[in-house]
Design an enzyme around this catalytic site. Sequence first.
Site, short mmCIF file in Angstrom:
data_model
loop_
_atom_site.label_atom_id
_atom_site.label_comp_id
_atom_site.label_asym_id
_atom_site.label_seq_id
_atom_site.Cartn_x
_atom_site.Cartn_y
_atom_site.Cartn_z
N HIS A 1 5.99 -27.58 17.83
CA HIS A 1 5.47 -28.79 18.45
C HIS A 1 6.60 -29.75 18.81
O HIS A 1 6.56 -30.41 19.87
CB HIS A 1 4.47 -29.46 17.50
N GLU B 1 8.10 -28.59 21.96
CA GLU B 1 7.23 -28.90 23.08
C GLU B 1 7.51 -30.31 23.59
O GLU B 1 7.60 -30.57 24.79
CB GLU B 1 5.77 -28.76 22.65
N HIS B 2 7.66 -31.26 22.66
CA HIS B 2 7.97 -32.64 23.02
C HIS B 2 9.34 -32.75 23.68
O HIS B 2 9.51 -33.43 24.69
CB HIS B 2 7.92 -33.53 21.78
#
Length: 421
Positions: free
Chosen positions: A49, A52-53
Amino acid sequence: MTQSINLTRLPSGLTVVTEHMDHMETVSFGAYVAAGTRHETAEENGVSHFLEHMAFKGTTNRSAFRIAEEIENVGGHINAYTAREHTAFYVKLLKENLDLGIDIIGDILTHSLLDPTELERERGVILQEIGQANDTPDDIVFDHFQNTAFPSQPMGRPILGTEELIRTMHREKLLQYMAKHYTPHNIVISAAGYLNHDAVVKKVQTAFSDLKTSPPLTTSPACYRGGEFRQVKDLDQAHILLGFPSIDYNHADYYSALLLSTLLGGGMSSRLFQEIREKRGLVYSVYAFNTSFKDSGVFGIYAGTGEQECAELFPAVLEELRKIRIHVSKEELVRAHAQLKSSLLMSLESTSNRCERIARQLQIFGRIIPTEEIVQRIDSVTTEDICRVATSLFSGDLTLSAIGPIHKIPSLNIMTEILAA
Protein backbone atom coordinates in the site's frame (compact mmCIF):
# COMPACT_ATOMS: atom_id res chain seq x y z
CA MET A 1 -20.77 -3.23 -30.24
CA THR A 2 -17.93 -5.42 -31.45
CA GLN A 3 -15.30 -6.70 -29.02
CA SER A 4 -12.15 -8.67 -29.66
CA ILE A 5 -9.56 -9.82 -27.12
CA ASN A 6 -5.90 -10.20 -28.03
CA LEU A 7 -3.04 -11.51 -25.92
CA THR A 8 0.73 -11.12 -26.35
CA ARG A 9 3.46 -12.44 -24.08
CA LEU A 10 6.63 -10.42 -24.60
CA PRO A 11 10.12 -11.99 -24.52
CA SER A 12 10.70 -10.27 -21.16
CA GLY A 13 7.81 -12.27 -19.66
CA LEU A 14 5.42 -9.31 -19.55
CA THR A 15 1.84 -10.15 -20.55
CA VAL A 16 -0.19 -7.66 -22.60
CA VAL A 17 -3.92 -8.24 -23.06
CA THR A 18 -6.36 -5.88 -24.77
CA GLU A 19 -10.04 -5.79 -25.59
CA HIS A 20 -11.09 -3.68 -28.56
CA MET A 21 -14.53 -2.09 -28.20
CA ASP A 22 -16.05 -0.39 -31.23
CA HIS A 23 -17.83 2.96 -30.89
CA MET A 24 -16.18 3.78 -27.53
CA GLU A 25 -14.70 7.24 -27.06
CA THR A 26 -12.66 6.24 -24.00
CA VAL A 27 -9.98 3.70 -23.23
CA SER A 28 -8.78 2.26 -19.92
CA PHE A 29 -5.25 1.03 -19.32
CA GLY A 30 -3.72 -0.62 -16.26
CA ALA A 31 -0.83 -2.55 -14.81
CA TYR A 32 -1.93 -5.33 -12.45
CA VAL A 33 0.87 -6.53 -10.18
CA ALA A 34 0.46 -9.94 -8.51
CA ALA A 35 1.70 -8.56 -5.20
CA GLY A 36 -0.48 -7.56 -2.29
CA THR A 37 -0.81 -7.95 1.44
CA ARG A 38 -0.44 -11.74 1.42
CA HIS A 39 2.97 -11.42 -0.25
CA GLU A 40 4.40 -9.32 2.59
CA THR A 41 6.41 -10.57 5.54
CA ALA A 42 5.28 -9.62 9.03
CA GLU A 43 8.01 -6.96 9.17
CA GLU A 44 6.97 -5.32 5.90
CA ASN A 45 3.19 -5.38 6.36
CA GLY A 46 1.79 -2.32 4.61
CA VAL A 47 4.62 -1.98 2.08
CA SER A 48 2.37 -2.81 -0.93
CA HIS A 49 0.00 0.00 0.00
CA PHE A 50 2.91 2.36 0.76
CA LEU A 51 4.31 1.70 -2.73
CA GLU A 52 0.91 2.37 -4.25
CA HIS A 53 0.98 5.83 -2.65
CA MET A 54 4.59 6.54 -3.58
CA ALA A 55 4.12 5.62 -7.26
CA PHE A 56 2.53 9.01 -7.92
CA LYS A 57 5.11 11.05 -6.01
CA GLY A 58 7.58 11.59 -8.83
CA THR A 59 9.87 9.76 -11.24
CA THR A 60 13.18 10.51 -12.92
CA ASN A 61 11.13 12.03 -15.74
CA ARG A 62 8.17 13.68 -13.99
CA SER A 63 7.43 15.45 -10.73
CA ALA A 64 4.36 14.45 -8.71
CA PHE A 65 2.60 17.59 -9.96
CA ARG A 66 3.50 16.87 -13.58
CA ILE A 67 2.05 13.34 -13.37
CA ALA A 68 -1.29 14.75 -12.23
CA GLU A 69 -1.10 17.73 -14.60
CA GLU A 70 -0.40 15.69 -17.75
CA ILE A 71 -3.33 13.36 -17.08
CA GLU A 72 -5.76 16.11 -16.14
CA ASN A 73 -4.68 18.34 -19.05
CA VAL A 74 -6.37 15.80 -21.32
CA GLY A 75 -9.33 15.21 -19.01
CA GLY A 76 -8.10 11.80 -17.87
CA HIS A 77 -8.22 10.01 -14.54
CA ILE A 78 -5.39 8.12 -12.82
CA ASN A 79 -5.59 6.02 -9.67
CA ALA A 80 -4.42 2.87 -7.92
CA TYR A 81 -5.50 0.45 -5.22
CA THR A 82 -4.01 -2.32 -3.10
CA ALA A 83 -5.75 -5.64 -2.42
CA ARG A 84 -4.75 -8.81 -0.62
CA GLU A 85 -3.46 -10.56 -3.73
CA HIS A 86 -2.63 -7.75 -6.16
CA THR A 87 -1.96 -4.04 -6.63
CA ALA A 88 -3.38 -2.09 -9.59
CA PHE A 89 -2.32 1.14 -11.29
CA TYR A 90 -4.67 2.44 -13.96
CA VAL A 91 -5.79 5.35 -16.12
CA LYS A 92 -8.92 6.20 -18.07
CA LEU A 93 -8.65 8.65 -20.95
CA LEU A 94 -10.11 9.65 -24.28
CA LYS A 95 -9.03 7.14 -26.92
CA GLU A 96 -6.61 9.54 -28.64
CA ASN A 97 -4.60 9.93 -25.40
CA LEU A 98 -3.87 6.25 -24.75
CA ASP A 99 -0.15 6.58 -25.51
CA LEU A 100 0.18 9.20 -22.77
CA GLY A 101 -1.52 6.89 -20.26
CA ILE A 102 0.77 3.98 -21.16
CA ASP A 103 3.83 6.20 -20.86
CA ILE A 104 2.86 7.51 -17.43
CA ILE A 105 1.93 4.13 -15.93
CA GLY A 106 5.17 2.69 -17.32
CA ASP A 107 7.11 5.62 -15.89
CA ILE A 108 5.74 5.29 -12.35
CA LEU A 109 6.36 1.53 -12.29
CA THR A 110 9.92 1.67 -13.65
CA HIS A 111 11.36 5.07 -12.71
CA SER A 112 9.81 6.04 -9.36
CA LEU A 113 12.23 8.07 -7.28
CA LEU A 114 10.76 7.20 -3.88
CA ASP A 115 12.10 10.61 -2.89
CA PRO A 116 12.88 10.70 0.88
CA THR A 117 11.07 14.01 1.38
CA GLU A 118 7.97 12.77 -0.43
CA LEU A 119 8.22 9.49 1.46
CA GLU A 120 8.06 11.25 4.83
CA ARG A 121 5.13 13.34 3.67
CA GLU A 122 3.26 10.30 2.41
CA ARG A 123 4.05 8.38 5.60
CA GLY A 124 2.01 11.02 7.42
CA VAL A 125 -0.85 10.66 4.93
CA ILE A 126 -0.96 6.87 5.41
CA LEU A 127 -0.90 7.24 9.20
CA GLN A 128 -3.92 9.54 8.87
CA GLU A 129 -5.58 6.93 6.66
CA ILE A 130 -4.98 4.26 9.33
CA GLY A 131 -6.36 6.61 11.98
CA GLN A 132 -9.45 7.26 9.90
CA ALA A 133 -10.00 3.52 9.44
CA ASN A 134 -9.65 2.97 13.19
CA ASP A 135 -12.28 5.66 13.76
CA THR A 136 -14.69 3.99 11.31
CA PRO A 137 -16.10 0.90 13.03
CA ASP A 138 -18.00 -0.43 10.01
CA ASP A 139 -14.67 -0.37 8.15
CA ILE A 140 -12.17 -1.61 10.74
CA VAL A 141 -14.47 -4.48 11.78
CA PHE A 142 -13.55 -6.12 8.45
CA ASP A 143 -9.82 -5.95 9.26
CA HIS A 144 -10.44 -7.59 12.63
CA PHE A 145 -12.58 -10.22 10.92
CA GLN A 146 -9.83 -11.04 8.42
CA ASN A 147 -7.19 -11.23 11.15
CA THR A 148 -9.39 -13.49 13.27
CA ALA A 149 -10.18 -15.80 10.35
CA PHE A 150 -6.50 -16.00 9.29
CA PRO A 151 -4.47 -15.27 12.43
CA SER A 152 -0.66 -14.86 12.44
CA GLN A 153 -0.35 -15.13 8.66
CA PRO A 154 -0.12 -12.76 5.69
CA MET A 155 -3.74 -13.26 4.59
CA GLY A 156 -4.98 -11.91 7.91
CA ARG A 157 -2.87 -8.75 8.10
CA PRO A 158 -4.32 -5.28 7.37
CA ILE A 159 -3.79 -3.87 3.89
CA LEU A 160 -2.80 -0.48 5.31
CA GLY A 161 -0.27 -2.01 7.72
CA THR A 162 0.00 -0.88 11.32
CA GLU A 163 0.97 2.50 12.73
CA GLU A 164 4.11 1.04 14.28
CA LEU A 165 5.33 -0.53 11.04
CA ILE A 166 4.50 2.48 8.86
CA ARG A 167 6.32 4.84 11.23
CA THR A 168 9.53 2.81 10.90
CA MET A 169 9.29 1.66 7.26
CA HIS A 170 12.33 2.98 5.40
CA ARG A 171 12.97 3.66 1.72
CA GLU A 172 15.23 0.63 1.30
CA LYS A 173 12.41 -1.73 2.27
CA LEU A 174 10.18 -0.26 -0.44
CA LEU A 175 12.95 -0.57 -3.02
CA GLN A 176 13.66 -4.19 -2.06
CA TYR A 177 9.99 -5.16 -2.22
CA MET A 178 9.55 -3.47 -5.57
CA ALA A 179 12.64 -5.21 -6.98
CA LYS A 180 11.29 -8.60 -5.88
CA HIS A 181 7.68 -8.24 -7.01
CA TYR A 182 7.44 -5.57 -9.72
CA THR A 183 8.87 -7.84 -12.40
CA PRO A 184 7.66 -8.76 -15.92
CA HIS A 185 6.48 -12.26 -15.01
CA ASN A 186 4.47 -10.81 -12.12
CA ILE A 187 2.60 -8.10 -14.05
CA VAL A 188 -0.29 -8.18 -16.50
CA ILE A 189 -0.72 -5.09 -18.68
CA SER A 190 -4.31 -4.61 -19.77
CA ALA A 191 -6.30 -2.16 -21.89
CA ALA A 192 -9.91 -1.93 -23.05
CA GLY A 193 -11.73 0.49 -25.31
CA TYR A 194 -11.23 1.79 -28.83
CA LEU A 195 -7.64 0.68 -29.47
CA ASN A 196 -5.25 -1.24 -31.68
CA HIS A 197 -3.61 -4.22 -29.99
CA ASP A 198 -0.34 -4.12 -31.92
CA ALA A 199 0.06 -0.41 -31.26
CA VAL A 200 -0.51 -0.97 -27.53
CA VAL A 201 2.07 -3.79 -27.46
CA LYS A 202 4.64 -1.63 -29.23
CA LYS A 203 4.13 1.26 -26.81
CA VAL A 204 4.21 -1.06 -23.78
CA GLN A 205 7.52 -2.55 -24.91
CA THR A 206 9.04 0.92 -24.78
CA ALA A 207 7.32 2.23 -21.66
CA PHE A 208 8.04 -0.88 -19.55
CA SER A 209 11.46 -1.78 -20.98
CA ASP A 210 13.26 -0.96 -17.73
CA LEU A 211 11.38 -3.49 -15.58
CA LYS A 212 13.91 -5.62 -13.72
CA THR A 213 13.68 -9.40 -13.69
CA SER A 214 13.69 -11.47 -10.50
CA PRO A 215 13.24 -15.16 -9.63
CA PRO A 216 9.59 -16.29 -9.18
CA LEU A 217 8.33 -16.10 -5.60
CA THR A 218 6.01 -18.42 -3.71
CA THR A 219 3.44 -17.53 -1.07
CA SER A 220 2.53 -19.48 2.02
CA PRO A 221 -0.91 -21.16 1.84
CA ALA A 222 -3.76 -19.41 3.58
CA CYS A 223 -5.02 -21.33 6.61
CA TYR A 224 -8.47 -20.42 7.92
CA ARG A 225 -8.74 -20.82 11.70
CA GLY A 226 -11.73 -18.84 12.93
CA GLY A 227 -12.41 -17.49 16.41
CA GLU A 228 -13.65 -14.21 17.76
CA PHE A 229 -12.70 -10.58 18.23
CA ARG A 230 -14.85 -8.46 20.52
CA GLN A 231 -14.24 -4.80 21.32
CA VAL A 232 -16.64 -3.06 23.64
CA LYS A 233 -16.82 0.56 22.57
CA ASP A 234 -19.10 3.48 23.36
CA LEU A 235 -20.99 3.63 20.07
CA ASP A 236 -24.63 4.02 19.14
CA GLN A 237 -24.49 0.88 16.99
CA ALA A 238 -22.86 -2.52 17.21
CA HIS A 239 -20.98 -3.47 14.05
CA ILE A 240 -20.91 -7.22 13.60
CA LEU A 241 -19.38 -9.66 11.15
CA LEU A 242 -20.17 -13.36 11.36
CA GLY A 243 -18.43 -15.68 8.93
CA PHE A 244 -17.26 -19.09 7.82
CA PRO A 245 -14.49 -20.59 5.68
CA SER A 246 -15.37 -20.53 2.00
CA ILE A 247 -13.91 -21.67 -1.32
CA ASP A 248 -11.25 -20.46 -3.75
CA TYR A 249 -11.78 -18.97 -7.21
CA ASN A 250 -11.19 -22.28 -9.01
CA HIS A 251 -13.55 -24.39 -6.92
CA ALA A 252 -16.40 -26.08 -8.80
CA ASP A 253 -18.90 -24.47 -6.41
CA TYR A 254 -17.63 -20.91 -6.86
CA TYR A 255 -20.78 -19.66 -8.60
CA SER A 256 -23.00 -21.58 -6.20
CA ALA A 257 -21.37 -19.70 -3.31
CA LEU A 258 -21.90 -16.36 -5.08
CA LEU A 259 -25.55 -17.18 -5.66
CA LEU A 260 -25.92 -18.27 -2.05
CA SER A 261 -24.63 -14.90 -0.84
CA THR A 262 -26.94 -13.10 -3.28
CA LEU A 263 -30.00 -15.08 -2.23
CA LEU A 264 -29.21 -14.83 1.47
CA GLY A 265 -28.18 -11.18 1.69
CA GLY A 266 -27.55 -9.61 -1.71
CA GLY A 267 -30.38 -7.14 -2.03
CA MET A 268 -33.67 -5.82 -0.67
CA SER A 269 -35.49 -9.02 -1.67
CA SER A 270 -32.92 -11.26 0.03
CA ARG A 271 -33.85 -13.44 2.99
CA LEU A 272 -31.78 -11.55 5.55
CA PHE A 273 -32.99 -8.12 4.45
CA GLN A 274 -36.61 -9.18 4.43
CA GLU A 275 -36.57 -11.11 7.71
CA ILE A 276 -34.06 -9.15 9.79
CA ARG A 277 -34.72 -5.61 8.64
CA GLU A 278 -38.16 -5.44 7.06
CA LYS A 279 -40.11 -7.86 9.27
CA ARG A 280 -38.27 -7.55 12.57
CA GLY A 281 -36.68 -4.08 12.31
CA LEU A 282 -33.52 -5.31 14.03
CA VAL A 283 -30.94 -3.58 11.84
CA TYR A 284 -30.33 -0.62 9.61
CA SER A 285 -27.92 -2.56 7.41
CA VAL A 286 -27.52 -6.29 6.79
CA TYR A 287 -25.93 -8.15 3.88
CA ALA A 288 -23.98 -11.28 2.99
CA PHE A 289 -20.84 -11.67 0.88
CA ASN A 290 -18.57 -14.39 -0.46
CA THR A 291 -14.93 -13.42 -0.96
CA SER A 292 -12.67 -15.88 -2.73
CA PHE A 293 -8.88 -15.94 -2.99
CA LYS A 294 -6.52 -18.15 -4.98
CA ASP A 295 -6.47 -20.87 -2.32
CA SER A 296 -9.19 -20.01 0.20
CA GLY A 297 -12.16 -17.79 0.90
CA VAL A 298 -14.56 -16.41 3.48
CA PHE A 299 -18.34 -16.19 3.58
CA GLY A 300 -19.59 -13.38 5.80
CA ILE A 301 -22.67 -11.61 7.08
CA TYR A 302 -22.46 -7.99 8.21
CA ALA A 303 -25.03 -6.32 10.43
CA GLY A 304 -25.24 -2.91 12.05
CA THR A 305 -27.63 -2.95 15.00
CA GLY A 306 -28.44 -1.47 18.39
CA GLU A 307 -27.35 -2.85 21.76
CA GLN A 308 -30.78 -4.17 22.73
CA GLU A 309 -31.36 -5.80 19.34
CA CYS A 310 -28.20 -7.95 19.53
CA ALA A 311 -29.87 -10.62 21.64
CA GLU A 312 -32.64 -11.19 19.09
CA LEU A 313 -30.47 -10.62 16.02
CA PHE A 314 -28.23 -13.66 16.29
CA PRO A 315 -30.89 -16.35 16.74
CA ALA A 316 -32.78 -14.79 13.82
CA VAL A 317 -29.72 -14.76 11.53
CA LEU A 318 -28.69 -18.28 12.49
CA GLU A 319 -32.21 -19.51 11.85
CA GLU A 320 -32.01 -18.13 8.31
CA LEU A 321 -28.74 -20.01 7.83
CA ARG A 322 -30.39 -23.23 9.02
CA LYS A 323 -33.41 -22.74 6.75
CA ILE A 324 -31.41 -22.08 3.60
CA ARG A 325 -29.60 -25.40 4.05
CA ILE A 326 -32.96 -27.15 3.77
CA HIS A 327 -34.95 -25.37 1.09
CA VAL A 328 -34.56 -22.81 -1.70
CA SER A 329 -37.51 -22.04 -3.94
CA LYS A 330 -37.31 -21.94 -7.73
CA GLU A 331 -38.51 -18.33 -7.65
CA GLU A 332 -35.68 -17.30 -5.34
CA LEU A 333 -33.08 -18.99 -7.50
CA VAL A 334 -34.41 -17.39 -10.70
CA ARG A 335 -34.19 -13.98 -9.01
CA ALA A 336 -30.64 -14.64 -7.78
CA HIS A 337 -29.64 -15.81 -11.27
CA ALA A 338 -31.00 -12.57 -12.72
CA GLN A 339 -29.23 -10.40 -10.13
CA LEU A 340 -25.84 -12.01 -10.64
CA LYS A 341 -26.07 -12.03 -14.44
CA SER A 342 -27.27 -8.44 -14.66
CA SER A 343 -24.43 -7.31 -12.40
CA LEU A 344 -21.95 -9.07 -14.67
CA LEU A 345 -23.44 -7.82 -17.93
CA MET A 346 -23.91 -4.23 -16.75
CA SER A 347 -20.26 -4.10 -15.68
CA LEU A 348 -19.24 -4.91 -19.26
CA GLU A 349 -20.49 -1.50 -20.37
CA SER A 350 -17.46 0.09 -18.69
CA THR A 351 -13.98 0.10 -20.24
CA SER A 352 -12.50 0.23 -16.73
CA ASN A 353 -14.33 -2.91 -15.65
CA ARG A 354 -13.39 -4.75 -18.83
CA CYS A 355 -9.75 -3.73 -18.47
CA GLU A 356 -9.56 -5.09 -14.92
CA ARG A 357 -11.65 -8.16 -15.72
CA ILE A 358 -9.37 -9.56 -18.43
CA ALA A 359 -6.22 -8.83 -16.42
CA ARG A 360 -7.50 -10.49 -13.26
CA GLN A 361 -8.85 -13.51 -15.11
CA LEU A 362 -5.40 -14.11 -16.57
CA GLN A 363 -3.80 -13.82 -13.13
CA ILE A 364 -6.34 -16.03 -11.38
CA PHE A 365 -7.35 -18.59 -14.01
CA GLY A 366 -4.55 -18.33 -16.55
CA ARG A 367 -7.07 -17.64 -19.33
CA ILE A 368 -9.81 -15.24 -20.42
CA ILE A 369 -13.21 -16.71 -19.59
CA PRO A 370 -15.89 -15.89 -22.19
CA THR A 371 -18.92 -14.08 -20.82
CA GLU A 372 -21.14 -16.78 -22.31
CA GLU A 373 -19.33 -19.41 -20.24
CA ILE A 374 -19.82 -17.44 -17.02
CA VAL A 375 -23.52 -16.96 -17.76
CA GLN A 376 -23.88 -20.68 -18.49
CA ARG A 377 -22.19 -21.58 -15.21
CA ILE A 378 -24.47 -19.23 -13.29
CA ASP A 379 -27.56 -20.68 -14.99
CA SER A 380 -26.43 -24.24 -14.28
CA VAL A 381 -26.58 -23.77 -10.49
CA THR A 382 -29.64 -25.52 -9.04
CA THR A 383 -31.60 -25.17 -5.81
CA GLU A 384 -29.99 -28.42 -4.67
CA ASP A 385 -26.55 -26.91 -5.27
CA ILE A 386 -27.40 -23.91 -3.10
CA CYS A 387 -28.62 -26.08 -0.22
CA ARG A 388 -25.61 -28.39 -0.51
CA VAL A 389 -23.10 -25.52 -0.50
CA ALA A 390 -24.92 -23.80 2.38
CA THR A 391 -24.74 -27.03 4.40
CA SER A 392 -21.03 -27.33 3.67
CA LEU A 393 -20.06 -23.72 4.36
CA PHE A 394 -22.18 -23.22 7.47
CA SER A 395 -20.70 -26.35 9.04
CA GLY A 396 -17.29 -24.67 9.19
CA ASP A 397 -15.74 -22.96 12.20
CA LEU A 398 -17.27 -19.60 12.99
CA THR A 399 -15.47 -16.28 12.90
CA LEU A 400 -16.95 -13.34 14.80
CA SER A 401 -15.80 -9.73 14.72
CA ALA A 402 -17.82 -7.22 16.75
CA ILE A 403 -17.30 -3.61 17.85
CA GLY A 404 -19.55 -1.39 19.94
CA PRO A 405 -22.19 -2.14 22.60
CA ILE A 406 -21.94 -5.91 22.19
CA HIS A 407 -22.65 -7.31 25.67
CA LYS A 408 -25.72 -9.20 24.48
CA ILE A 409 -23.99 -11.12 21.69
CA PRO A 410 -24.01 -14.85 22.54
CA SER A 411 -20.86 -16.97 22.71
CA LEU A 412 -19.52 -18.85 19.71
CA ASN A 413 -20.40 -22.12 21.43
CA ILE A 414 -24.04 -21.12 21.70
CA MET A 415 -24.11 -20.01 18.05
CA THR A 416 -22.58 -23.32 16.97
CA GLU A 417 -25.20 -25.23 18.97
CA ILE A 418 -28.04 -23.24 17.36
CA LEU A 419 -26.67 -23.95 13.89
CA ALA A 420 -26.23 -27.65 14.65
CA ALA A 421 -29.73 -28.08 16.11
